[in-house]
Design a protein around this motif. Structure first.
Motif, PDB file in Angstrom:
ATOM      1  N   ARG A 246     -56.659 -31.858 -43.051  1.00  9.85           N
ATOM      2  CA  ARG A 246     -56.955 -32.801 -41.985  1.00  9.85           C
ATOM      3  C   ARG A 246     -56.231 -34.124 -42.222  1.00  9.85           C
ATOM      4  N   PHE A 247     -56.197 -34.562 -43.486  1.00 11.03           N
ATOM      5  CA  PHE A 247     -55.475 -35.797 -43.820  1.00 11.03           C
ATOM      6  C   PHE A 247     -53.980 -35.639 -43.536  1.00 11.03           C
ATOM      7  N   MET A 248     -53.391 -34.485 -43.914  1.00  8.41           N
ATOM      8  CA  MET A 248     -51.969 -34.249 -43.676  1.00  8.41           C
ATOM      9  C   MET A 248     -51.668 -34.183 -42.185  1.00  8.41           C
ATOM     10  N   LEU A 249     -52.555 -33.541 -41.433  1.00  4.80           N
ATOM     11  CA  LEU A 249     -52.333 -33.418 -39.997  1.00  4.80           C
ATOM     12  C   LEU A 249     -52.438 -34.767 -39.298  1.00  4.80           C
ATOM     13  N   LEU A 252     -49.353 -37.155 -41.283  1.00  8.54           N
ATOM     14  CA  LEU A 252     -47.976 -36.669 -41.274  1.00  8.54           C
ATOM     15  C   LEU A 252     -47.600 -35.965 -39.984  1.00  8.54           C
ATOM     16  N   GLY A 253     -48.571 -35.450 -39.262  1.00 11.65           N
ATOM     17  CA  GLY A 253     -48.286 -34.758 -38.016  1.00 11.65           C
ATOM     18  C   GLY A 253     -48.180 -33.259 -38.193  1.00 11.65           C
ATOM     19  N   LEU A 254     -48.249 -32.548 -37.066  1.00  8.85           N
ATOM     20  CA  LEU A 254     -48.205 -31.081 -37.094  1.00  8.85           C
ATOM     21  C   LEU A 254     -46.839 -30.576 -37.541  1.00  8.85           C
ATOM     22  N   ASN A 255     -45.760 -31.264 -37.128  1.00 10.06           N
ATOM     23  CA  ASN A 255     -44.416 -30.817 -37.509  1.00 10.06           C
ATOM     24  C   ASN A 255     -44.227 -30.841 -39.015  1.00 10.06           C
ATOM     25  N   SER A 256     -44.676 -31.910 -39.655  1.00 10.20           N
ATOM     26  CA  SER A 256     -44.554 -32.005 -41.111  1.00 10.20           C
ATOM     27  C   SER A 256     -45.392 -30.941 -41.806  1.00 10.20           C
ATOM     28  N   LEU A 257     -46.570 -30.668 -41.260  1.00 15.81           N
ATOM     29  CA  LEU A 257     -47.436 -29.648 -41.846  1.00 15.81           C
ATOM     30  C   LEU A 257     -46.795 -28.262 -41.742  1.00 15.81           C
TER      31      LEU A 257
END
Length: 662
Positions: A246-249, A252-257
């Motif tokens: 959840r923190f990464m999303l 950083l956004g969905l593309n980065s994930l």
């Protein structure tokens, strides 16, 4: 506290072992462990699994089993390498225990069925005067038989495999544990031989089943404890994983994930390995079927028959075995969506190294090489989806695959030309006297002309004219024209570089040549758009084809025409600006007594700006393509032109207004 306890009991040994393996081994392991999931997904999506073999015949239950299996395979593909390794270790342990039980079952049945001494290969003969006794095998003779020694060796191997999987680390593997597990695995056989002294009759089935179950009772309990503990460990870490993703999303956004997951799961390498392994298995199937005189798979079965002890051509006598094998391998390599994805990964890999080789051959160092694999992969996959490649009949699929590869090769040549253009422009203006560097660039230019010319000649001589052939011809001719334009501009710049005099009209010549090439490219774009519309409405439609036509219309027609018109407008306005400036007199040139501040060449003729700065007319015109200020003091140039050319101002009022807005 519970997290730490579970970690040291369950995870510490896995982490320590993964650390010892090294990054390269972990990468290979991550690829290898994900390939079975792809095979299972491919088999389920293409309905190649017969659930009836597992006792599931009802349609509802069959669908449920397939859906659950598909979900499990997809989840396993998305797991981390360490987790996958643990799962496969547990599966290997379960397989080892099942094999040990089966091997005990085989030997116990042999003891109950083979009562005669002749049924056993005894190493040491034990003679006896009692003939009736000598014809019946004894427990001691069984212990001295080859069958029992083989049984012991196999069970020792099973015990070694199980103990190695459980302990993981070499320092935890001890001889005592291994011998204890060996004794445990062979205990049913030893108990059965001991019972032969008390009761030579066969044991009941329940007794045999009990003996077999005893050999894996303790290991099974150990495996159950490990599975339950790992499940509890995963459940306890669900909140942590949820918070992390959840923190990464959020940050950083969905593309980065997705990009991180793409790299972590090594998707291209997994797809390549999956396709290569699938291809190798099919090659072995063809060779085995051909050597063993069995029915050949796929297309070969309908075109080759078995006659007089060997395979011969059936329906089509013009074909041979090699051609039919190539046809079968090509059609089988793209008969499903996952197979097309794997082939796309192979195409991306080959395209990248082909572009890298071409870049080295022409002596360049372009950053575009890093993107050539991605671009060709996307193009090939879109072409495959656009033409419905996996769903076609084998022969039509082969023809479509050949056509897609021809289009891909032409697109790859266009990409290489973009790299070549930068190299040749740099060579023509850098005073580089290395003949070898110029020769390499020119040889690549020659290849980019000969290859499409050869393709056009071959296709027009062997294929009936159609929309696809016209499209390929347009792509090839466009490439030839672009390479020719590059060679002409390269020659002009080379002449100007080694000339002692300033070539004032060079910019005009280069502009006219580029404009001609862009105009021809624009015409080809319109032709390809019309060709695509014809295919969409009269041959084979589809949403993907319609989307591709719209993309082509936007980038290759609208944007190309817009950019060309913008350059023409800028050039036209720059010419009007230059004509509005006065020519420098001889007195002004002598007073200036300096070079042009733009090109650093001598000023034989010059234009004077309102701020009394002198520049070559050509240099100032190039500067005015970009902005309307003086290159030295950055004062507005158009103010002077407006005050001295009212007529021109009225004619260009709309254009000048746009310039003032900038």
């Amino acid at each position: 506290m519970m997290h730490q306890i579970f970690y040291y009991l369950l995870q510490y040994h896995y982490d320590k072992m993964m650390f010892k393996l090294g990054r390269k081994v972990q990468a290979v392991l991550g690829v290898a462990l994900r390939i079975p999931s792809l095979f299972l997904i491919d088999a389920i999506l293409n309905l190649r699994i017969d659930t009836g073999q597992f006792g599931v015949d009802h349609p509802v239950w069959c669908a449920a089993v397939l859906v659950i299996s598909l979900f499990v395979a997809m989840v396993m593909f998305c797991l981390a390498t360490k987790t996958l390794f643990k799962i496969y270790i547990l599966l290997l342990c379960l397989g080892t225990l099942a094999s040990a039980v089966w091997w005990n079952h085989v030997m116990l049945l042999k003891v109950d069925q083979d009562k005669n001494l002749s049924d056993w290969d005894v190493l040491v003969s034990m003679t006896s005067q009692d003939s009736s006794f000598s014809s019946t095998v004894t427990p001691v003779q069984i212990l001295l038989s080859v069958e029992f020694i083989l049984y012991i060796m196999v069970q020792m191997f099973y015990a070694f495999t199980y103990v190695a999987c459980i302990t993981l680390l070499p320092e935890r593997f001890t001889l005592t544990i291994w011998l204890a597990m060996c004794t445990y695995f062979i205990s049913p056989m030893m108990i059965r031989l001991s019972l032969m002294y008390y009761s030579p009759d066969n044991l009941p089935f329940t007794t045999l089943a009990t003996l077999q179950a005893l050999s894996v009772l303790v290991p099974s309990l150990e495996m159950a404890a490990i599975c339950v503990s790992n499940i509890m460990y995963g459940v306890l870490h669900v909140p942590l994983w949820y918070t992390t993703y959840r923190f990464m999303l959020r940050n950083l956004g969905l593309n980065s994930l997705l990009e991180n997951a793409w790299v972590e799961f090594q998707v291209p390498n997994v797809l390549r390995s999956f396709w290569l392994l699938r291809f190798a298995i099919h090659v072995l199937q063809i060779l085995f079927a051909f050597v063993s005189d069995m029915t050949l798979p796929g297309v070969m079965a309908s075109n080759m028959v078995f006659s007089n002890g060997s395979h011969v051509i059936g329906m089509n006598p013009d074909n041979n075995f090699a051609w039919m094998a190539l046809l079968e391998l090509a059609t089988h390599g793209c008969d499903s969506t996952l197979a097309v994805l794997g082939l796309t990964a192979i195409v991306s890999y080959l395209s990248y190294y082909l572009g890298k080789w071409a870049d080295r051959l022409m002596g360049g160092d372009s950053d575009e090489v890093a993107h050539i694999g991605t671009v060709t992969a996307i193009l090939f996959f879109i072409l495959s989806l656009q033409t419905g490649l996996p769903g076609l009949e084998p022969m039509k699929r082969f023809v479509r695959l050949f056509r897609n590869f021809i289009l891909l090769i032409t697109a790859l040549l266009h990409f290489i030309h973009n790299m070549l253009n930068h190299v040749m422009m740099a060579l023509s203006t850098s005073h580089n006297t290395s003949v070898w560097k110029h020769a390499r660039a020119l040889s690549m230019s020659l290849l980019l002309i000969l290859i499409p010319a050869t393709v056009i000649t071959y296709l027009w001589s062997s294929i009936t004219m159609g929309t696809w052939l016209l499209a390929v011809t347009a792509f090839c001719l466009e490439l030839i024209i672009k390479v020719t334009v590059t060679l002409i501009i390269y020659t002009l710049f080379l002449i100007d570089t080694y000339s002692d005099k300033f070539w004032e009209n060079l910019d005009d010549y280069v502009y006219y040549i580029k404009a001609t090439g862009s105009t021809i490219e624009f015409v080809f774009g319109i032709f390809l758009f019309g060709n695509g519309v014809w295919i969409l409405f009269f041959e084979s439609g589809g949403i993907i084809r319609a989307i591709m036509i719209c993309i082509h219309a936007y980038f290759n027609i609208f944007q190309l025409g817009k950019n060309g018109w913008k350059k023409f407008q800028n050039r036209r306005m720059a010419v009007h600006k230059i004509n509005g400036l006065p020519m420098a007199t001889e007195y002004q040139l002598r007073q200036h007594n300096d070079v042009c501040a733009i090109c650093y060449q001598d000023l034989n003729t010059a234009r004077v700006t309102p701020c009394q700065h002198l520049f070559h007319a050509l240099c100032l015109r190039k500067w005015l393509y970009v902005q309307d200020t003086c290159p030295l003091c950055h004062k507005e140039i158009m103010q002077y032109v407006n005050s001295n050319s009212e007529t021109e101002t009225e004619e260009l009022n709309g254009e000048d207004g746009l310039l003032h807005q900038h």
